[in-house]
Design a protein around this motif. Structure first.
Motif, PDB file in Angstrom:
ATOM      1  N   LEU A   2      65.114  53.356  12.615  1.00 42.69           N
ATOM      2  CA  LEU A   2      66.011  54.521  12.546  1.00 42.69           C
ATOM      3  C   LEU A   2      67.423  54.162  12.984  1.00 42.69           C
ATOM      4  O   LEU A   2      68.401  54.660  12.420  1.00 42.69           O
ATOM      5  N   ARG A  14      84.737  66.898  19.410  1.00 46.31           N
ATOM      6  CA  ARG A  14      83.935  65.891  20.087  1.00 46.31           C
ATOM      7  C   ARG A  14      84.128  66.023  21.591  1.00 46.31           C
ATOM      8  O   ARG A  14      85.172  66.491  22.046  1.00 46.31           O
ATOM      9  N   VAL A  74      81.893  60.709  27.825  1.00 44.65           N
ATOM     10  CA  VAL A  74      80.856  59.877  27.208  1.00 44.65           C
ATOM     11  C   VAL A  74      80.905  58.405  27.623  1.00 44.65           C
ATOM     12  O   VAL A  74      80.033  57.636  27.216  1.00 44.65           O
ATOM     13  N   ARG A 119      82.963  57.445  19.611  1.00 48.40           N
ATOM     14  CA  ARG A 119      83.044  58.869  19.938  1.00 48.40           C
ATOM     15  C   ARG A 119      83.215  59.721  18.682  1.00 48.40           C
ATOM     16  O   ARG A 119      82.758  60.873  18.630  1.00 48.40           O
ATOM     17  N   LEU A 120      83.883  59.178  17.677  1.00 46.71           N
ATOM     18  CA  LEU A 120      84.170  59.935  16.454  1.00 46.71           C
ATOM     19  C   LEU A 120      82.998  59.986  15.473  1.00 46.71           C
ATOM     20  O   LEU A 120      83.072  60.667  14.448  1.00 46.71           O
ATOM     21  N   ALA A 121      81.925  59.281  15.768  1.00 45.86           N
ATOM     22  CA  ALA A 121      80.801  59.199  14.814  1.00 45.86           C
ATOM     23  C   ALA A 121      80.165  60.572  14.605  1.00 45.86           C
ATOM     24  O   ALA A 121      80.220  61.430  15.486  1.00 45.86           O
ATOM     25  N   PRO A 122      79.580  60.761  13.437  1.00 48.33           N
ATOM     26  CA  PRO A 122      78.876  62.027  13.157  1.00 48.33           C
ATOM     27  C   PRO A 122      77.500  62.031  13.817  1.00 48.33           C
ATOM     28  O   PRO A 122      76.962  60.968  14.154  1.00 48.33           O
ATOM     29  N   ASN A 134      76.123  67.932  15.356  1.00 46.56           N
ATOM     30  CA  ASN A 134      77.208  67.462  16.233  1.00 46.56           C
ATOM     31  C   ASN A 134      76.744  67.330  17.685  1.00 46.56           C
ATOM     32  O   ASN A 134      77.503  67.588  18.627  1.00 46.56           O
ATOM     33  N   SER A 135      75.518  66.869  17.876  1.00 50.44           N
ATOM     34  CA  SER A 135      74.942  66.754  19.230  1.00 50.44           C
ATOM     35  C   SER A 135      75.623  65.670  20.068  1.00 50.44           C
ATOM     36  O   SER A 135      75.634  65.755  21.289  1.00 50.44           O
ATOM     37  N   GLN A 136      76.121  64.635  19.396  1.00 49.53           N
ATOM     38  CA  GLN A 136      76.726  63.505  20.108  1.00 49.53           C
ATOM     39  C   GLN A 136      75.787  62.999  21.217  1.00 49.53           C
ATOM     40  O   GLN A 136      76.194  62.908  22.380  1.00 49.53           O
ATOM     41  N   TRP A 189      74.855  60.562  22.962  1.00 54.22           N
ATOM     42  CA  TRP A 189      75.109  59.196  23.400  1.00 54.22           C
ATOM     43  C   TRP A 189      76.031  59.181  24.610  1.00 54.22           C
ATOM     44  O   TRP A 189      76.836  60.082  24.813  1.00 54.22           O
ATOM     45  N   SER A 190      75.868  58.174  25.438  1.00 52.06           N
ATOM     46  CA  SER A 190      76.918  57.845  26.396  1.00 52.06           C
ATOM     47  C   SER A 190      76.916  56.339  26.596  1.00 52.06           C
ATOM     48  O   SER A 190      75.928  55.658  26.284  1.00 52.06           O
ATOM     49  N   TYR A 235      66.173  62.287  15.236  1.00 53.46           N
ATOM     50  CA  TYR A 235      67.552  62.234  14.738  1.00 53.46           C
ATOM     51  C   TYR A 235      68.480  61.481  15.686  1.00 53.46           C
ATOM     52  O   TYR A 235      69.434  60.839  15.253  1.00 53.46           O
ATOM     53  N   LEU A 268      68.203  58.849  17.227  1.00 51.21           N
ATOM     54  CA  LEU A 268      68.293  57.405  16.964  1.00 51.21           C
ATOM     55  C   LEU A 268      69.178  57.112  15.759  1.00 51.21           C
ATOM     56  O   LEU A 268      69.927  56.126  15.754  1.00 51.21           O
ATOM     57  N   LEU A 269      69.090  57.952  14.731  1.00 51.16           N
ATOM     58  CA  LEU A 269      70.010  57.799  13.590  1.00 51.16           C
ATOM     59  C   LEU A 269      71.450  57.937  14.081  1.00 51.16           C
ATOM     60  O   LEU A 269      72.341  57.172  13.700  1.00 51.16           O
ATOM     61  N   VAL A 298      72.675  57.513  17.196  1.00 47.52           N
ATOM     62  CA  VAL A 298      73.082  56.389  18.044  1.00 47.52           C
ATOM     63  C   VAL A 298      73.341  55.154  17.182  1.00 47.52           C
ATOM     64  O   VAL A 298      74.271  54.378  17.442  1.00 47.52           O
TER      65      VAL A 298
END
Lengths: 180, 180
Positions: free
Chosen positions: A105, A168, A174, B34-37, B41-43, B45-46, B103, B105-106, B108
């Motif tokens: 994934l 964002r 983040v 940071r700008l990734a989809p 729009n959960s974002q 990641w850190s 999702y 993982l996709l 990240v």
């Protein structure tokens, strides 16, 4: 275009012009996806491009009915790409099992984003879709029951060309620099 | 640089010069991530950046010992980034549960690839690492047991600058145009 500018310009577009896409643009998007990295170079992906209007209609009707209705907008995109998550190499699957992570994934996420970034560079609008009737999609595409279609991507010329401001979290939310 | 050229230049680098990285370059890589989809729009990641040599050494010793020894090369990278997979928004987790797809993982995967592509543009070498002792990493970074660190990324100036030829399946092997 600098990469940060491209990353800023890429956005989810949900309204498309009816203009069909030239296949050479689609091919460049797929070429970008092909070059993505993956665990043990497994390349656990394949792409089914649906750009014939009748087939696109049938796929969209199958994918976005019932509880999946919210993604109905994608039926207007001239191209739908079904992204099949393939099996990773044995060593990557074994490693993923030990680690408790489905590496494929992560890999598919990277490959789809390559496709989408290339589309953005081509001036095309796209949208990642994760919410659709997978069983019906597989039936429509003649895929076996055990196949995994985790992502659909809609591609077309966005009807509204303007780049929206991205919502964002701030960088401070983040990332942090670690000191023991 | 055109995106396809950038995607072709990005490669996994496993030998790094000792030169430390300027933080502004790291910041631009994180800004790209940071700008990734992401789904809804959960974002999810850190990023924990470890660029202090002593801390980097401790993290690498924890991450790459025992059966994880094959990634020992990353101990020489001036920067290690620990990517934490955070919880997605409730609606994305619910959707993912119904669909049987994680999702986050996709997401990240897409965000890490943004980081790595920006690094490539900066002339930096990187490597995705999925094979490491996650428990020891979390202990070293003071993260709670329930945290998920699915990816580490090593970043530095690659000692060998040459772009290698990519080994990938051909486009014909990974894409097809559907006709019913």
């Amino acid at each position: 275009m600098r990469f940060l500018e491209l990353a800023g310009r890429r956005q989810s577009d949900r309204r498309y012009a009816e203009t069909p896409l030239p296949r050479d643009a689609i091919e460049r998007c797929l070429e970008a996806a092909r070059l993505a990295p993956s665990a043990c170079n497994s390349q656990p992906w394949s792409f089914i491009v649906v750009d014939h209007p009748g087939d696109r209609d049938r796929l969209a009707a199958a994918a976005f009915s019932g509880i999946y209705n919210m993604n109905r907008f994608a039926a207007r995109a001239p191209v739908l790409v079904a992204v099949v998550t393939e099996r990773s190499k044995y060593i990557a699957r074994l490693g993923g099992m030990i680690r408790g992570v489905q590496y494929s994934l992560l890999d598919v996420g990277a490959a789809c984003e390559h496709l989408i970034l290339q589309a953005a560079e081509e001036g095309l609008g796209t949208c990642w879709l994760g919410w659709f009737d997978e069983k019906a999609v597989k039936r429509t595409l003649g895929l076996p029951r055990e196949a995994r279609v985790d992502v659909l991507i809609s591609v077309g010329y966005a009807e509204e060309g303007a780049t929206r401001e991205k919502k964002r979290k701030s960088l401070d939310e983040v990332r942090r620099y670690f000191r023991s």
